[in-house]
Design an enzyme around this catalytic site. Structure first.
Site, short mmCIF file in Angstrom:
data_model
loop_
_atom_site.label_atom_id
_atom_site.label_comp_id
_atom_site.label_asym_id
_atom_site.label_seq_id
_atom_site.Cartn_x
_atom_site.Cartn_y
_atom_site.Cartn_z
N ASP A 236 3.91 52.21 48.48
CA ASP A 236 5.31 52.01 48.85
C ASP A 236 5.78 53.30 49.52
OD1 ASP A 236 8.28 50.81 47.05
OD2 ASP A 236 7.88 51.25 49.16
N CYS B 48 -8.85 40.07 24.18
CA CYS B 48 -8.79 38.78 23.45
C CYS B 48 -10.15 38.38 22.89
CB CYS B 48 -8.25 37.69 24.36
SG CYS B 48 -6.50 37.94 24.70
N HIS C 74 -4.95 43.28 28.66
CA HIS C 74 -4.60 41.87 28.54
C HIS C 74 -3.50 41.46 29.52
CE1 HIS C 74 -3.65 37.93 27.09
NE2 HIS C 74 -2.39 38.31 27.12
O1 LIG Z 1 13.68 47.34 49.36
C1 LIG Z 1 12.67 47.93 48.92
N1 LIG Z 1 11.99 48.81 49.72
C2 LIG Z 1 10.95 49.48 49.24
N2 LIG Z 1 10.45 49.32 47.96
C3 LIG Z 1 11.11 48.49 47.09
C4 LIG Z 1 10.68 48.38 45.77
C5 LIG Z 1 11.38 47.54 44.91
N3 LIG Z 1 11.25 47.27 43.57
C6 LIG Z 1 12.26 46.41 43.28
N4 LIG Z 1 12.52 45.94 42.06
C7 LIG Z 1 11.82 46.46 40.92
C8 LIG Z 1 12.38 45.77 39.72
N5 LIG Z 1 11.67 46.23 38.55
C9 LIG Z 1 11.69 45.15 37.53
C10 LIG Z 1 11.02 45.56 36.26
C11 LIG Z 1 11.60 46.85 35.70
C12 LIG Z 1 11.62 47.95 36.74
C13 LIG Z 1 12.27 47.49 38.03
N6 LIG Z 1 12.99 46.08 44.33
C14 LIG Z 1 12.49 46.79 45.38
C15 LIG Z 1 12.92 46.88 46.69
C16 LIG Z 1 12.23 47.75 47.55
#
Ligand SMILES: O=c1nc[nH]c2cc3[nH]c(NCCN4CCCCC4)nc3cc12
Length: 376
Positions: free
Chosen positions: A91, A313, A339
């Site tokens: 990313d 498991c 798991h």
């Molecule tokens: O718009 C994005 N551009 C670059 N990287 C990203 C990473 C992202 N990760 C998320 N959400 C992560 C949600 N996550 C859910 C479980 C707990 C920690 C956070 N939205 C995103 C949008 C983006």
């Protein structure tokens, strides 16, 4: 070719494809375990291979901060540094900058911010985040983007989207002129933004498509918006994005979110949930979610999931795992993570089989009945 669309389910937008990288082929739909700092927490590359992970995610921001991309370059790139010879997607860092600390300053050139480690100032530009990912040697790189907060005003989403498109254009130009550093090809994905405004999402997708990227991520979601909005925007974006290119929904998600998004035409996913929940004692099973620390598992001789073929498991009981958590034993983290990651990869593999048999929707409805329960 980079992405081979093998089949689209006749009753939905669910797709089965193959991503061809120089570090192996990846069958989609695919889940990418998150390895933020060059390791999927609590797992070795050997564990990852044993659960058939074909691609993992690394974070440009974290690896730039520590140990630094120049050091990783000296070590021969991230694959060699971390002993992982399959695919890596990184990313670009924009999102991490927003989610780690209050934003310092964003302008046309990029994002100025302070290190969460020592407070030093840094500026991510489209060029720098590409240089970092080139040094890391990721097979799939992401452009620098701005992920608007949720909710955002329309005006903010418009301005932010323009910036993301400009940065993607710069990245595309830089990328088109370079040779890979380690001999293996690197692919650059764009990231569609636009908040929850469909007209701005359309503007974003079409502008990025004109720049012709090998893959498109749907960003700006899973940031606190209601689930139905997340799926509605996802569905809207996949209507516009090129059918023959992979779609990657960033940061998603819970098992049921992933199945819903597959039905709406998404091919790639990443999320910290399987690894983070494992470390907190919550595991996903074919009978539902299970909090292993619970006293009810104190003398439970059954495996976490009787239908699961993973190392955990096949060798250990719920009672043993619960003991490891209570005793704060490191092995508990590893076994539960093995798991959970195995479960996510198994789930998307089952989804792919259902897609190829043109019965994805009925398969999804059946499996959702079970995996969304809580095991008492
Ligand atoms: O718009 C994005 N551009 C670059 N990287 C990203 C990473 C992202 N990760 C998320 N959400 C992560 C949600 N996550 C859910 C479980 C707990 C920690 C956070 N939205 C995103 C949008 C983006």
């Amino acid at each position: 070719m980079f992405f081979d669309l093998k089949h689209t389910d006749v009753n939905s937008k669910a797709r089965a494809g193959v991503l061809n990288t120089d570090h192996g082929s990846i069958e989609t739909p695919i889940f990418m375990p998150v390895g933020t700092q060059g390791t999927v927490k609590a797992l070795s590359p050997r564990d990852l291979k044993e659960v058939n992970a074909s691609i993992i995610l690394g974070n440009t921001y974290h690896l730039y901060m520590r140990p630094g991309h120049r050091l990783i370059e000296k070590m021969g790139g991230l694959h060699r540094f971390m002993g992982w010879d399959r695919a890596i997607l990184t990313d670009s860092g924009g999102f991490q900058v927003f989610s780690l600390k209050e934003l310092r300053k964003i302008d046309d050139e990029g994002i100025l911010f302070q290190s969460h480690l020592d407070g030093s100032y840094h500026k991510f530009t489209p060029q720098l985040v590409l240089e970092i990912q080139r040094s890391l040697g990721s097979d799939i790189m992401m452009v620098l983007d701005e992920c608007p907060p949720y909710p955002s005003t329309r005006d903010y989403a418009l301005k932010s989207n323009q910036l993301t498109i400009d940065w993607a254009r710069q990245a595309r130009e830089i990328f088109s002129g370079w040779q890979p550093l380690y001999g293996h090809r690197q692919w650059l994905f764009a990231i569609v933004q636009g908040g929850t405004f469909k007209d701005i999402r359309e503007q974003s997708a079409r502008a990025l498509m004109e720049l012709d990227f090998p893959g498109y991520a749907i960003g700006g979601l899973a940031v606190g918006e209601p689930k139905d909005e997340m799926f509605d925007i996802t569905d809207f974006c996949t209507e516009i994005l090129p059918e023959q290119k992979p779609r990657y929904l960033m940061g998603v998600g819970m098992p049921d979110d992933i199945l819903e998004a597959i039905e709406r035409g998404v091919d790639m996913f990443d999320c910290v949930i399987p690894t983070r929940n494992a470390r907190n004692g919550t595991v996903f099973t074919t009978e539902g979610k299970m909090v292993l620390k619970s006293a009810r598992f104190k003398e439970d001789t059954k495996p976490v999931d009787a239908n699961c073929q993973c190392y955990t498991c096949k060798n250990f009981s719920r009672a043993y795992l619960r003991h490891l958590y209570n005793a704060n034993e490191i092995l508990g983290l590893t076994l539960a993570t093995i798991h959970n990651v195995h479960f996510y990869l198994w789930l998307v593999r089952q989804a792919r089989k259902a897609i190829l048999q043109d019965n994805y929707v009925s398969w999804k409805e059946r499996i959702l009945q079970k995996i969304t329960r809580v095991v008492e």
